[in-house]
Design a protein around this motif. Structure first.
Motif, PDB file in Angstrom:
ATOM      1  N   VAL A  77       0.745  -1.114   0.152  1.00  0.00           N
ATOM      2  CA  VAL A  77      -0.018  -0.118  -0.130  1.00  0.00           C
ATOM      3  C   VAL A  77       0.909   1.290   0.160  1.00  0.00           C
ATOM      4  O   VAL A  77       2.495   1.101   0.415  1.00  0.00           O
ATOM      5  N   PHE A  78       0.428   2.173  -0.179  1.00  0.00           N
ATOM      6  CA  PHE A  78       1.134   3.678  -0.818  1.00  0.00           C
ATOM      7  C   PHE A  78       0.595   4.343   0.460  1.00  0.00           C
ATOM      8  O   PHE A  78      -0.876   4.884   0.924  1.00  0.00           O
ATOM      9  N   HIS A  79       1.277   4.408   1.497  1.00  0.00           N
ATOM     10  CA  HIS A  79       1.269   4.785   3.095  1.00  0.00           C
ATOM     11  C   HIS A  79       1.400   6.600   3.056  1.00  0.00           C
ATOM     12  O   HIS A  79       2.743   6.686   3.097  1.00  0.00           O
ATOM     13  N   LYS A  80       0.676   7.114   3.357  1.00  0.00           N
ATOM     14  CA  LYS A  80       1.044   8.947   3.812  1.00  0.00           C
ATOM     15  C   LYS A  80       1.435   9.393   4.906  1.00  0.00           C
ATOM     16  O   LYS A  80       2.275  10.514   4.768  1.00  0.00           O
ATOM     17  N   ARG A  81       1.238   8.230   5.675  1.00  0.00           N
ATOM     18  CA  ARG A  81       1.932   9.258   7.100  1.00  0.00           C
ATOM     19  C   ARG A  81       1.455  10.050   7.576  1.00  0.00           C
ATOM     20  O   ARG A  81       0.347  10.448   8.079  1.00  0.00           O
ATOM     21  N   ARG A  82       2.514  11.051   8.727  1.00  0.00           N
ATOM     22  CA  ARG A  82       1.937  11.642   8.166  1.00  0.00           C
ATOM     23  C   ARG A  82       2.131  13.109   7.205  1.00  0.00           C
ATOM     24  O   ARG A  82       3.688  13.612   6.394  1.00  0.00           O
ATOM     25  N   THR A  83       1.761  14.604   7.602  1.00  0.00           N
ATOM     26  CA  THR A  83       1.933  15.386   6.356  1.00  0.00           C
ATOM     27  C   THR A  83       3.253  16.808   7.453  1.00  0.00           C
ATOM     28  O   THR A  83       3.480  17.900   6.521  1.00  0.00           O
ATOM     29  N   SER A  84       3.735  16.319   8.315  1.00  0.00           N
ATOM     30  CA  SER A  84       4.391  17.419   8.747  1.00  0.00           C
ATOM     31  C   SER A  84       5.099  16.482   9.671  1.00  0.00           C
ATOM     32  O   SER A  84       5.423  15.915  10.497  1.00  0.00           O
ATOM     33  N   LEU A  85       6.865  17.163  10.014  1.00  0.00           N
ATOM     34  CA  LEU A  85       7.225  16.762  10.635  1.00  0.00           C
ATOM     35  C   LEU A  85       7.324  16.305  12.054  1.00  0.00           C
ATOM     36  O   LEU A  85       7.600  15.695  13.046  1.00  0.00           O
ATOM     37  N   ILE A  86       6.398  17.836  13.048  1.00  0.00           N
ATOM     38  CA  ILE A  86       6.326  17.615  14.763  1.00  0.00           C
ATOM     39  C   ILE A  86       4.987  16.654  14.527  1.00  0.00           C
ATOM     40  O   ILE A  86       4.882  15.995  15.400  1.00  0.00           O
ATOM     41  N   GLN A  87       3.875  16.493  13.094  1.00  0.00           N
ATOM     42  CA  GLN A  87       2.882  15.415  13.389  1.00  0.00           C
ATOM     43  C   GLN A  87       4.128  13.846  13.373  1.00  0.00           C
ATOM     44  O   GLN A  87       3.716  13.195  14.355  1.00  0.00           O
ATOM     45  N   PHE A  88       4.761  13.740  12.573  1.00  0.00           N
ATOM     46  CA  PHE A  88       5.694  12.949  12.224  1.00  0.00           C
ATOM     47  C   PHE A  88       6.157  12.245  13.759  1.00  0.00           C
ATOM     48  O   PHE A  88       6.321  11.255  14.336  1.00  0.00           O
ATOM     49  N   TYR A  89       7.034  13.461  13.931  1.00  0.00           N
ATOM     50  CA  TYR A  89       7.858  13.353  15.527  1.00  0.00           C
ATOM     51  C   TYR A  89       6.536  12.564  16.547  1.00  0.00           C
ATOM     52  O   TYR A  89       6.916  11.311  17.352  1.00  0.00           O
ATOM     53  N   ARG A  90       5.475  13.860  16.865  1.00  0.00           N
ATOM     54  CA  ARG A  90       4.429  13.141  18.078  1.00  0.00           C
ATOM     55  C   ARG A  90       4.397  11.338  17.310  1.00  0.00           C
ATOM     56  O   ARG A  90       4.008  10.986  18.202  1.00  0.00           O
ATOM     57  N   GLN A  91       4.015  11.020  16.202  1.00  0.00           N
ATOM     58  CA  GLN A  91       3.563   9.768  15.863  1.00  0.00           C
ATOM     59  C   GLN A  91       4.626   8.874  16.114  1.00  0.00           C
ATOM     60  O   GLN A  91       4.013   7.620  17.515  1.00  0.00           O
ATOM     61  N   ILE A  92       5.786   8.836  16.132  1.00  0.00           N
ATOM     62  CA  ILE A  92       6.769   8.294  16.129  1.00  0.00           C
ATOM     63  C   ILE A  92       7.313   7.992  17.796  1.00  0.00           C
ATOM     64  O   ILE A  92       7.209   6.784  18.247  1.00  0.00           O
ATOM     65  N   HIS A  93       7.077   9.633  18.597  1.00  0.00           N
ATOM     66  CA  HIS A  93       7.137   9.395  20.078  1.00  0.00           C
ATOM     67  C   HIS A  93       6.399   7.608  20.916  1.00  0.00           C
ATOM     68  O   HIS A  93       6.639   7.456  21.288  1.00  0.00           O
ATOM     69  N   PHE A  94       4.928   8.039  19.796  1.00  0.00           N
ATOM     70  CA  PHE A  94       4.177   7.232  20.634  1.00  0.00           C
ATOM     71  C   PHE A  94       4.844   5.700  20.056  1.00  0.00           C
ATOM     72  O   PHE A  94       4.161   4.721  21.223  1.00  0.00           O
ATOM     73  N   PHE A  95       4.779   5.748  19.373  1.00  0.00           N
ATOM     74  CA  PHE A  95       5.835   4.106  18.834  1.00  0.00           C
ATOM     75  C   PHE A  95       6.532   3.590  19.965  1.00  0.00           C
ATOM     76  O   PHE A  95       6.048   2.257  19.970  1.00  0.00           O
ATOM     77  N   GLY A  96       7.496   4.177  20.532  1.00  0.00           N
ATOM     78  CA  GLY A  96       8.238   4.572  21.161  1.00  0.00           C
ATOM     79  C   GLY A  96       7.912   3.982  22.668  1.00  0.00           C
ATOM     80  O   GLY A  96       8.291   3.134  23.040  1.00  0.00           O
ATOM     81  N   ARG A  97       6.398   4.958  23.095  1.00  0.00           N
ATOM     82  CA  ARG A  97       6.541   4.159  24.566  1.00  0.00           C
ATOM     83  C   ARG A  97       4.895   2.739  24.423  1.00  0.00           C
ATOM     84  O   ARG A  97       4.987   2.093  24.768  1.00  0.00           O
ATOM     85  N   ALA A  98       4.932   2.755  22.875  1.00  0.00           N
ATOM     86  CA  ALA A  98       4.103   1.498  22.569  1.00  0.00           C
ATOM     87  C   ALA A  98       4.801   0.171  22.705  1.00  0.00           C
ATOM     88  O   ALA A  98       4.413  -0.881  22.918  1.00  0.00           O
TER      89      ALA A  98
END
Length: 322
Positions: free
Chosen positions: A202-223
């Motif tokens: 699939v083609f995955h857009k993920r996040r559209t800004s670096l700030i959103q991307f940071y928050r998402q990946i920070h969440f993955f680390g906690r996960a």
């Protein structure tokens, strides 16, 4: 084989429009679509119903409970032999279901996952973020780019489970913080066969800004720590790498401020590492801008995950807080 495609949605009407447009041109027609609006304030009912003449589609609205439980809501109402889960920020190749159907007939998987990639229409930043999430220099290239070492855990942006799995294992028990990995582990433990379908991209857009991307990946680390609390054996040495990298960056900063001569070797190592990322991304994406942004996205991918991992490791394992 009849598929039920289940899509949780939260305040992303434009994304669901783009996703449904790609489902409307699938070469394999035996499927239905269930869109589960999870308490959104920006509702997409009109957009979804606009595809009623192109798709076998149903729209549901429920109170917000998180994406894992929204998927369960869809499971309970699905008619298919196989349930396919997508995130709303994905675009699906026209032959996706054809590929999955053929592979399942040949390999008899009870659950599967597939890789993700950047579409040519993505912005340079989205392509760079995709690189940061899939590169051998960041995640080790294990997110669908090659066969997984050890147990393969499908991710919920591109995942399928058979009706038998749903009936025997149930659905998601947690709604965020690693809910897809937790679900995959229970499927494994129940004796079902899980595999990667390399062609089910699939083609995955993920996040559209670096700030959103940071928050998402920070969440993955906690996960990852949350998964450890459910399944301690699932915390592997490789999961510590982003945290080690992050602590190393902090040490390099301190050395550069107080002891510059001692920081020389570390600075050279980081320079070589980031140059490898730059040229690797340049070869893959044929864009200087994407290659430069890939350095930034890769740095964020490692440090954001590392900081989230360290935060909850200290809080939930060392200090034993809930």
């Amino acid at each position: 084989m009849f598929f039920s495609i289940i899509i949780p949605l939260y305040n992303r009407p434009q994304e669901i429009d783009e996703l449904l447009a790609t489902l409307a041109i699938q070469t394999y027609p035996q499927f239905e679509v269930l869109v589960i609006e999870d308490g959104s304030s920006l509702r997409a009912k009109d957009i979804v119903e606009g595809y009623a003449d192109k798709l076998d589609i149903r729209y549901y609205y429920k109170e917000n409970a998180g994406q894992g439980f929204a998927r369960n809501y869809g499971f309970e109402r699905a008619k298919g032999d196989y349930f396919v889960i997508f995130d709303s920020d994905c675009l699906i190749p026209h032959d996706y279901l054809e590929i999955v159907k053929d592979y399942l007939y040949d390999h008899d998987l009870d659950a599967y996952g597939g890789p993700d990639a950047a579409h040519e229409s993505f912005t340079p930043l989205q392509k760079a973020i995709s690189y940061g999430m899939t590169s051998v220099f960041t995640t080790g290239g294990i997110r669908g780019n090659k066969k997984h070492a050890g147990q393969f855990h499908p991710r919920s942006f591109n995942m399928g489970v058979s009706r038998e799995v749903w009936e025997k294992v149930g659905g998601f028990k947690i709604t965020r913080l690693g809910e897809d990995i937790e679900y995959s582990i229970r499927i494994h433990q129940s004796g079902f066969k899980i595999g990667l379908i390399p062609g089910a991209k699939v083609f995955h857009k993920r996040r559209t800004s670096l700030i959103q991307f940071y928050r998402q990946i920070h969440f993955f680390g906690r996960a990852r720590i949350n998964i450890y609390k459910h399944f301690p054996a699932e915390l592997k040495l490789v999961h510590f790498f982003p945290a080690v990298f992050t602590l190393g960056i902090m040490l390099v900063l301190v050395l550069n401020i107080f002891y510059p001569p001692l920081a020389y070797i570390s600075n050279v190592f980081l320079l070589v590492y980031f140059m490898l990322i730059f040229f690797h991304s340049l070869i893959l994406n044929h864009s200087l801008k994407v290659a430069f942004l890939s350095i930034i996205s890769s740095f964020i991918q490692l440090t954001a995950y590392g900081l989230g991992f360290i935060q909850d490791f200290l809080k939930r394992i060392v200090l034993k807080q809930q």
